[in-house]
Design a protein around this motif. Sequence first.
Motif, short mmCIF file in Angstrom:
data_model
loop_
_atom_site.label_atom_id
_atom_site.label_comp_id
_atom_site.label_asym_id
_atom_site.label_seq_id
_atom_site.Cartn_x
_atom_site.Cartn_y
_atom_site.Cartn_z
N LYS A 6 21.14 54.42 -15.94
CA LYS A 6 21.09 54.16 -17.37
C LYS A 6 22.38 53.48 -17.82
O LYS A 6 23.33 53.35 -17.05
CB LYS A 6 20.87 55.46 -18.13
CG LYS A 6 19.62 56.22 -17.71
CD LYS A 6 19.47 57.50 -18.52
CE LYS A 6 18.27 58.31 -18.06
NZ LYS A 6 18.43 58.87 -16.70
N ASN A 7 22.42 53.07 -19.09
CA ASN A 7 23.53 52.26 -19.60
C ASN A 7 24.91 52.78 -19.23
O ASN A 7 25.77 52.02 -18.76
CB ASN A 7 23.45 52.18 -21.13
CG ASN A 7 22.31 51.34 -21.62
OD1 ASN A 7 21.16 51.69 -21.39
ND2 ASN A 7 22.60 50.24 -22.30
N GLU A 8 25.12 54.09 -19.43
CA GLU A 8 26.45 54.64 -19.19
C GLU A 8 26.82 54.60 -17.71
O GLU A 8 28.00 54.76 -17.36
CB GLU A 8 26.53 56.08 -19.71
CG GLU A 8 25.58 57.07 -19.05
CD GLU A 8 24.20 57.12 -19.67
OE1 GLU A 8 23.47 58.07 -19.37
OE2 GLU A 8 23.86 56.19 -20.44
N GLU A 9 25.84 54.38 -16.84
CA GLU A 9 26.09 54.32 -15.41
C GLU A 9 26.12 52.89 -14.87
O GLU A 9 26.55 52.65 -13.74
CB GLU A 9 24.99 55.08 -14.66
CG GLU A 9 24.83 56.54 -15.06
CD GLU A 9 23.56 57.14 -14.50
OE1 GLU A 9 23.68 58.11 -13.71
OE2 GLU A 9 22.47 56.65 -14.82
N VAL A 10 25.64 51.95 -15.67
CA VAL A 10 25.48 50.58 -15.19
C VAL A 10 26.84 49.88 -15.11
O VAL A 10 27.57 49.79 -16.09
CB VAL A 10 24.53 49.77 -16.09
CG1 VAL A 10 24.49 48.31 -15.65
CG2 VAL A 10 23.13 50.37 -16.05
N THR A 22 24.29 42.31 -27.64
CA THR A 22 25.32 43.22 -28.16
C THR A 22 26.48 42.45 -28.79
O THR A 22 26.99 42.84 -29.84
CB THR A 22 25.84 44.13 -27.03
OG1 THR A 22 24.77 44.95 -26.56
CG2 THR A 22 26.97 45.02 -27.53
N ILE A 23 26.86 41.36 -28.16
CA ILE A 23 28.05 40.65 -28.66
C ILE A 23 27.73 39.50 -29.60
O ILE A 23 28.62 39.00 -30.30
CB ILE A 23 28.92 40.11 -27.50
CG1 ILE A 23 28.16 39.04 -26.70
CG2 ILE A 23 29.37 41.25 -26.60
CD1 ILE A 23 29.02 38.35 -25.64
N GLY A 24 26.46 39.08 -29.67
CA GLY A 24 26.18 37.92 -30.52
C GLY A 24 24.73 37.69 -30.88
O GLY A 24 24.37 36.59 -31.30
N ASP A 59 31.97 47.60 -20.18
CA ASP A 59 32.24 48.63 -21.19
C ASP A 59 31.36 48.42 -22.42
O ASP A 59 30.84 49.37 -23.01
CB ASP A 59 33.72 48.60 -21.61
CG ASP A 59 34.63 49.13 -20.52
OD1 ASP A 59 34.16 49.91 -19.67
OD2 ASP A 59 35.82 48.75 -20.51
N LYS A 60 31.17 47.16 -22.80
CA LYS A 60 30.32 46.85 -23.95
C LYS A 60 28.85 47.02 -23.59
O LYS A 60 28.03 47.34 -24.45
CB LYS A 60 30.59 45.43 -24.44
CG LYS A 60 31.97 45.26 -25.06
CD LYS A 60 32.19 43.86 -25.59
CE LYS A 60 33.57 43.74 -26.23
NZ LYS A 60 33.83 42.36 -26.73
N LEU A 61 28.51 46.81 -22.32
CA LEU A 61 27.12 47.00 -21.89
C LEU A 61 26.74 48.47 -21.97
O LEU A 61 25.56 48.80 -22.10
CB LEU A 61 26.95 46.49 -20.45
CG LEU A 61 25.52 46.35 -19.94
CD1 LEU A 61 24.78 45.27 -20.71
CD2 LEU A 61 25.50 46.03 -18.45
N CYS A 62 27.72 49.35 -21.89
CA CYS A 62 27.47 50.79 -21.98
C CYS A 62 27.49 51.30 -23.41
O CYS A 62 27.29 52.50 -23.64
CB CYS A 62 28.52 51.57 -21.16
SG CYS A 62 28.46 51.25 -19.39
N ALA A 63 27.74 50.42 -24.37
CA ALA A 63 27.90 50.84 -25.75
C ALA A 63 26.60 51.41 -26.31
O ALA A 63 25.50 51.05 -25.89
CB ALA A 63 28.37 49.67 -26.61
N ASP A 64 26.72 52.29 -27.30
CA ASP A 64 25.56 52.96 -27.89
C ASP A 64 24.58 51.98 -28.53
O ASP A 64 23.37 52.20 -28.52
CB ASP A 64 26.01 53.98 -28.93
CG ASP A 64 26.72 55.17 -28.31
OD1 ASP A 64 26.50 55.42 -27.11
OD2 ASP A 64 27.49 55.84 -29.01
N GLN A 65 25.12 50.89 -29.12
CA GLN A 65 24.24 49.96 -29.83
C GLN A 65 23.53 48.99 -28.91
O GLN A 65 22.68 48.21 -29.33
CB GLN A 65 25.04 49.17 -30.88
CG GLN A 65 26.03 48.15 -30.31
CD GLN A 65 27.40 48.74 -30.08
OE1 GLN A 65 27.53 49.96 -29.93
NE2 GLN A 65 28.43 47.91 -30.07
N CYS A 66 23.85 49.04 -27.63
CA CYS A 66 23.24 48.13 -26.67
C CYS A 66 21.80 48.53 -26.39
O CYS A 66 21.43 49.71 -26.47
CB CYS A 66 24.05 48.13 -25.37
SG CYS A 66 23.46 46.94 -24.14
#
Length: 347
Positions: A167-171, A62-64, A141-148
Amino acid sequence: MPKAKSQKKKTLNLALQGGGSHGAFTWGVLDALLEDGRLEFEGISATSAGAMNAAVLAYGKTIGGNEKARELLDEFWWRISQNGAFYRPAYQTSLGRFFGLDHNPMITLTQSILSTISPYHFNPLNYNPLEEILSDMIDFDKLCADQCTRLFITATNVRSGTAKVFKNEEVNLNVLLASACLPHLFQAVEIDGEAYWDGGYMGNPSLWPLFYHVETNDILLVHINPIAREQVPKTMEEIENRLNEITFNTSLLKELRAIDFVKKLIAEDMLKGEHKKRYTNILLHAIRTDDFMSDLDAQSKYNTEWSFLNDLKEMGRREAQNWLQKHYKDLGKKSSVNIQDDYLSKL
């Protein structure tokens, strides 16, 4: 640094098992897949050590991109090694070093003590070195991002005895700690009023999220725990280890049996009308080295020596490279394993 292949990228889902330090094998697999550059990962279902690998990979991408993911995986396992004294206290003694890890009497004694004393007593502050490592390395917060990459992290609900897939939004940090919470080492992790233990008891890993919540049909299952062993265990250590392997593989085998059944229904055109839309023809692939993993005893799951982790990584890299060479062409077209022959048949 090898450059990504020029071929069009293919997409698949990953299913990553847990298994303590043996998760360094999966680190090597992921490193080779990322280095190769021809794959995109839509979803990753993972448990315990697999969940750590999944979260670090997803955050890094996600970040790189791929190279950042490889860098962070390297850093994660390096820090596991540096902080690993908590997991190998018996090995730090002079007697422990004399015997090494195989059949180490100091580790055996430590495990005997841990089997009779609750972590609520011997570890009242609930110290877990993973907490510092993960909170320092991952911005959740970035791990929960839509593009992740889509994550599905399994933990076991202590009270209900069922699997919970986050799921992502809960992790968050607690979800990862819960997925790797061995009940003889750590106190249960509380999330929204519920207590959780290691996800491997009920899903190692859970495959069903990769049927219903992603578009891609291909699943690459990365094994850590041997499915079958030819030798009958004789010592108490061997018996305990085999019981753990069977326990942690049971839910996986049940899901594989279900996949095999659905594939048969689809192949024989036994699904009619609207029912066809409800079932996915899963294309299953696997990286497994049962012979190699069978030679590693249970104590090695607590071995965080850097040389040992690197050996596992290199083994994982070689297996992934071999798999890519043999089966990259199968992605999107057909399974590269036969579930009946490879998993469900008798020895």
